[in-house]
Design a protein around this motif. Structure first.
Motif, PDB file in Angstrom:
ATOM      1  N   PHE A  87       0.831  -1.212   0.000  1.00 15.54           N
ATOM      2  CA  PHE A  87       0.000   0.000   0.000  1.00 15.54           C
ATOM      3  C   PHE A  87       0.862   1.257   0.000  1.00 15.54           C
ATOM      4  O   PHE A  87       0.604   2.199  -0.757  1.00 15.54           O
ATOM      5  N   VAL A  88       1.880   1.282   0.871  1.00 22.29           N
ATOM      6  CA  VAL A  88       2.764   2.459   0.941  1.00 22.29           C
ATOM      7  C   VAL A  88       3.442   2.687  -0.410  1.00 22.29           C
ATOM      8  O   VAL A  88       3.546   3.834  -0.879  1.00 22.29           O
ATOM      9  N   LEU A  89       3.878   1.616  -1.051  1.00 23.93           N
ATOM     10  CA  LEU A  89       4.491   1.734  -2.375  1.00 23.93           C
ATOM     11  C   LEU A  89       3.493   2.301  -3.376  1.00 23.93           C
ATOM     12  O   LEU A  89       3.824   3.193  -4.170  1.00 23.93           O
ATOM     13  N   GLY A  90       2.263   1.786  -3.321  1.00 24.84           N
ATOM     14  CA  GLY A  90       1.232   2.275  -4.229  1.00 24.84           C
ATOM     15  C   GLY A  90       0.928   3.745  -4.003  1.00 24.84           C
ATOM     16  O   GLY A  90       0.714   4.503  -4.954  1.00 24.84           O
ATOM     17  N   PHE A  91       0.887   4.160  -2.741  1.00 27.78           N
ATOM     18  CA  PHE A  91       0.642   5.567  -2.420  1.00 27.78           C
ATOM     19  C   PHE A  91       1.770   6.438  -2.968  1.00 27.78           C
ATOM     20  O   PHE A  91       1.525   7.496  -3.560  1.00 27.78           O
ATOM     21  N   TYR A  92       3.003   5.975  -2.790  1.00 23.65           N
ATOM     22  CA  TYR A  92       4.158   6.722  -3.299  1.00 23.65           C
ATOM     23  C   TYR A  92       4.102   6.829  -4.825  1.00 23.65           C
ATOM     24  O   TYR A  92       4.385   7.900  -5.390  1.00 23.65           O
ATOM     25  N   ILE A  93       3.728   5.749  -5.476  1.00 23.49           N
ATOM     26  CA  ILE A  93       3.642   5.765  -6.947  1.00 23.49           C
ATOM     27  C   ILE A  93       2.622   6.803  -7.407  1.00 23.49           C
ATOM     28  O   ILE A  93       2.859   7.527  -8.385  1.00 23.49           O
ATOM     29  N   SER A  94       1.487   6.904  -6.697  1.00 27.49           N
ATOM     30  CA  SER A  94       0.457   7.876  -7.093  1.00 27.49           C
ATOM     31  C   SER A  94       0.984   9.297  -7.013  1.00 27.49           C
ATOM     32  O   SER A  94       0.677  10.136  -7.865  1.00 27.49           O
ATOM     33  N   LEU A  95       1.788   9.583  -5.992  1.00 26.25           N
ATOM     34  CA  LEU A  95       2.361  10.924  -5.865  1.00 26.25           C
ATOM     35  C   LEU A  95       3.448  11.154  -6.908  1.00 26.25           C
ATOM     36  O   LEU A  95       3.549  12.230  -7.502  1.00 26.25           O
ATOM     37  N   LYS A  96       4.268  10.117  -7.140  1.00 30.33           N
ATOM     38  CA  LYS A  96       5.402  10.246  -8.048  1.00 30.33           C
ATOM     39  C   LYS A  96       4.938  10.434  -9.484  1.00 30.33           C
ATOM     40  O   LYS A  96       5.568  11.170 -10.255  1.00 30.33           O
ATOM     41  N   ARG A  97       3.842   9.779  -9.857  1.00 32.45           N
ATOM     42  CA  ARG A  97       3.353   9.860 -11.236  1.00 32.45           C
ATOM     43  C   ARG A  97       2.421  11.053 -11.457  1.00 32.45           C
ATOM     44  O   ARG A  97       1.884  11.222 -12.541  1.00 32.45           O
ATOM     45  N   SER A  98       2.235  11.839 -10.438  1.00 32.34           N
ATOM     46  CA  SER A  98       1.437  13.057 -10.548  1.00 32.34           C
ATOM     47  C   SER A  98       2.356  14.253 -10.321  1.00 32.34           C
ATOM     48  O   SER A  98       3.487  14.101  -9.855  1.00 32.34           O
ATOM     49  N   GLU A  99       1.862  15.415 -10.657  1.00 31.30           N
ATOM     50  CA  GLU A  99       2.656  16.624 -10.429  1.00 31.30           C
ATOM     51  C   GLU A  99       2.461  17.057  -8.979  1.00 31.30           C
ATOM     52  O   GLU A  99       1.602  17.876  -8.668  1.00 31.30           O
ATOM     53  N   THR A 100       3.284  16.494  -8.094  1.00 29.77           N
ATOM     54  CA  THR A 100       3.110  16.692  -6.656  1.00 29.77           C
ATOM     55  C   THR A 100       4.092  17.727  -6.120  1.00 29.77           C
ATOM     56  O   THR A 100       5.306  17.592  -6.287  1.00 29.77           O
ATOM     57  N   ASP A 101       3.553  18.753  -5.484  1.00 30.83           N
ATOM     58  CA  ASP A 101       4.363  19.803  -4.879  1.00 30.83           C
ATOM     59  C   ASP A 101       5.252  19.203  -3.776  1.00 30.83           C
ATOM     60  O   ASP A 101       4.821  18.340  -3.007  1.00 30.83           O
ATOM     61  N   ARG A 102       6.486  19.657  -3.696  1.00 34.22           N
ATOM     62  CA  ARG A 102       7.421  19.101  -2.704  1.00 34.22           C
ATOM     63  C   ARG A 102       6.919  19.324  -1.279  1.00 34.22           C
ATOM     64  O   ARG A 102       7.253  18.557  -0.361  1.00 34.22           O
ATOM     65  N   ARG A 103       6.117  20.374  -1.064  1.00 39.86           N
ATOM     66  CA  ARG A 103       5.572  20.618   0.276  1.00 39.86           C
ATOM     67  C   ARG A 103       4.636  19.505   0.713  1.00 39.86           C
ATOM     68  O   ARG A 103       4.491  19.232   1.910  1.00 39.86           O
ATOM     69  N   ILE A 104       3.991  18.858  -0.256  1.00 41.13           N
ATOM     70  CA  ILE A 104       3.108  17.739   0.069  1.00 41.13           C
ATOM     71  C   ILE A 104       3.924  16.570   0.592  1.00 41.13           C
ATOM     72  O   ILE A 104       3.553  15.932   1.589  1.00 41.13           O
ATOM     73  N   TYR A 105       5.054  16.284  -0.066  1.00 42.98           N
ATOM     74  CA  TYR A 105       5.938  15.223   0.433  1.00 42.98           C
ATOM     75  C   TYR A 105       6.394  15.525   1.861  1.00 42.98           C
ATOM     76  O   TYR A 105       6.419  14.642   2.721  1.00 42.98           O
ATOM     77  N   GLN A 106       6.742  16.775   2.127  1.00 44.45           N
ATOM     78  CA  GLN A 106       7.246  17.151   3.447  1.00 44.45           C
ATOM     79  C   GLN A 106       6.178  17.018   4.529  1.00 44.45           C
ATOM     80  O   GLN A 106       6.493  16.797   5.697  1.00 44.45           O
ATOM     81  N   SER A 107       4.920  17.125   4.136  1.00 40.51           N
ATOM     82  CA  SER A 107       3.823  17.059   5.106  1.00 40.51           C
ATOM     83  C   SER A 107       3.467  15.634   5.511  1.00 40.51           C
ATOM     84  O   SER A 107       2.747  15.426   6.494  1.00 40.51           O
ATOM     85  N   LEU A 108       3.961  14.633   4.783  1.00 43.77           N
ATOM     86  CA  LEU A 108       3.531  13.254   5.007  1.00 43.77           C
ATOM     87  C   LEU A 108       3.893  12.735   6.398  1.00 43.77           C
ATOM     88  O   LEU A 108       3.252  11.804   6.892  1.00 43.77           O
ATOM     89  N   VAL A 109       4.893  13.326   7.040  1.00 41.12           N
ATOM     90  CA  VAL A 109       5.258  12.884   8.397  1.00 41.12           C
ATOM     91  C   VAL A 109       4.130  13.174   9.387  1.00 41.12           C
ATOM     92  O   VAL A 109       4.102  12.607  10.487  1.00 41.12           O
TER      93      VAL A 109
END
Length: 392
Positions: A335-357
């Motif tokens: 699931f975590v891999l799938g979630f990461y793939i969805s973000l990686k294959r979309s135009e995801t703002d770096r601030r969104i990655y930083q908020s995941l914690v």
């Protein structure tokens, strides 16, 4: 004893498949050949004439910006209908003959009532309609991108709701959730031969289909999009996903907004999830991949619920069935891999990655929302975004 053990295993399977189902769909999507839709010419209904319906409830602060955005659409054949339900419209003027400001004499208190109020006041018989929230902004090519799919014969199309604001941690996490759902419940599900789920706004239909599905119903409270998508897929029409038809949606910025909004959404899932059984059954009877896959998606609990249950099952099985616990751990990793793939294959703002914690905090407030969900529709009929409310 055996019955209890079988029931325990069955319940785990019913929850656990949700962890890997999106990745299974992604694998199907990767191998499935899809037709190229952008090279299709206008061949079905010519150039659609759109009614753009904007519903507002109590709050009008953002309406000028919404209408201004719509008036910049790179398209000529459309008319905007602003339904100001229970609003003080004093001083609200748009200065364009492409806009009709409608003021219902009595409080409607429902999205579908507002939509059909607009339909009854159409200045001409529009072939298509699209639903826009009172806090949305639209990309100038929005209608042209919808037409790519209408030109191919689809009668219902869902666009993408991108984040208009990423100013807080909760807004960024809300945006991450939307990216995940747009990717799997939109692009991937549609690409596998099923239908994209509807998102409440940024969606469009032939006027005839919309009326056929909802005109005989009086849907109140949140969730009209759930009723609508069930009606469309039950007829075995596919809802297309237009990944370049973009509306910009305001995300929840504070914890109070988050809890109240999610309480209504959770209430809506419990109210309508059983429709999934009906569609799965129809899919089996009709040999319809569209209906079968879509029905499975409707049966899926909200994200935080099946993640918490998965963690609970992992913990319990550490003591009673370590091998099963290992299976749960692998499924969660998938699931975590799938979630990461969805973000990686979309135009995801770096601030969104930083908020995941901060996901644990996000889940905590959704648990609070779960306890409020029973009386969610009594809390409010709207979601407050900053200084405005989004009519549900």
């Amino acid at each position: 004893m055996i019955v209890i053990e079988l029931a325990w295993l069955l319940f785990q399977c019913l929850i656990g498949y949700n962890l890997i189902f999106p990745v299974v769909l992604l694998m199907i999507f990767s191998f499935k050949k899809r037709p190229e839709v952008r090279n299709r010419l206008l061949s079905v209904s010519g150039v659609p004439d759109y009614a753009i319906i904007v519903t507002a409830y109590e709050q009008i602060e953002q309406l000028p910006a919404v209408v201004s955005s719509l008036l910049k659409l790179n398209y000529s054949s459309y008319h905007i209908y602003v339904v100001a339900d229970k609003c003080d419209t004093t001083g609200l003027h748009f200065g364009s003959d492409k806009v009709s400001l409608l003021r219902p004499e009595q409080v409607l208190g429902s999205n579908t009532r507002s939509h059909f109020y607009a339909i009854r006041h159409f200045i001409r018989p529009h072939s298509h309609l699209t639903i826009i929230d009172s806090d949305n902004l639209t990309d100038p090519e929005y209608l042209n991108e919808l037409n790519v799919y209408f030109d191919c014969g689809f009668k219902a199309v869902q666009g993408v709701r991108e984040a208009k604001n990423l100013d807080t941690t909760y807004a960024r996490l809300d945006a991450a959730r939307d990216i995940y759902y747009h990717f799997y419940d939109g692009k991937i599900l549609f690409g596998c031969g099923s239908s994209a789920t509807l998102a409440g706004s940024g969606m469009a239909f032939t006027t005839a289909l919309y009326r056929e599905c909802l005109e005989h119903l009086d849907v109140t409270g949140a969730g009209f999009d759930k009723v609508l998508q069930e009606a469309i897929v039950s007829r075995d029409y596919r809802i297309a996903f237009a990944e370049h038809a973009v509306v910009y949606d305001e995300k929840t910025s504070g914890t109070g907004q988050l809890v109240n909004q999610r309480a209504r959404w959770i209430n809506t899932w419990f109210k309508y999830f059983s429709l999934g059984f009906k569609i799965v059954f129809k899919g089996v009877v009709n040999f319809s991949a569209n209906q079968f896959l879509f029905g499975l998606v409707l049966l899926r609990p909200p994200l935080f619920i099946f993640l918490l249950l998965s963690g609970f099952f992992l913990f319990v099985n550490l003591f009673i069935a370590p091998v099963v616990a290992l299976v749960w751990f692998i499924a969660l990793c998938v699931f975590v891999l799938g979630f990461y793939i969805s973000l990686k294959r979309s135009e995801t703002d770096r601030r969104i990655y930083q908020s995941l914690v901060n996901i644990p905090k996000f889940i905590f407030f959704q648990v609070l929302a779960l306890f409020k969900s029973r009386r969610a529709n009594q809390i409010s009929v709207a979601t407050r975004h900053g200084h405005s409310e989004q009519h549900e």
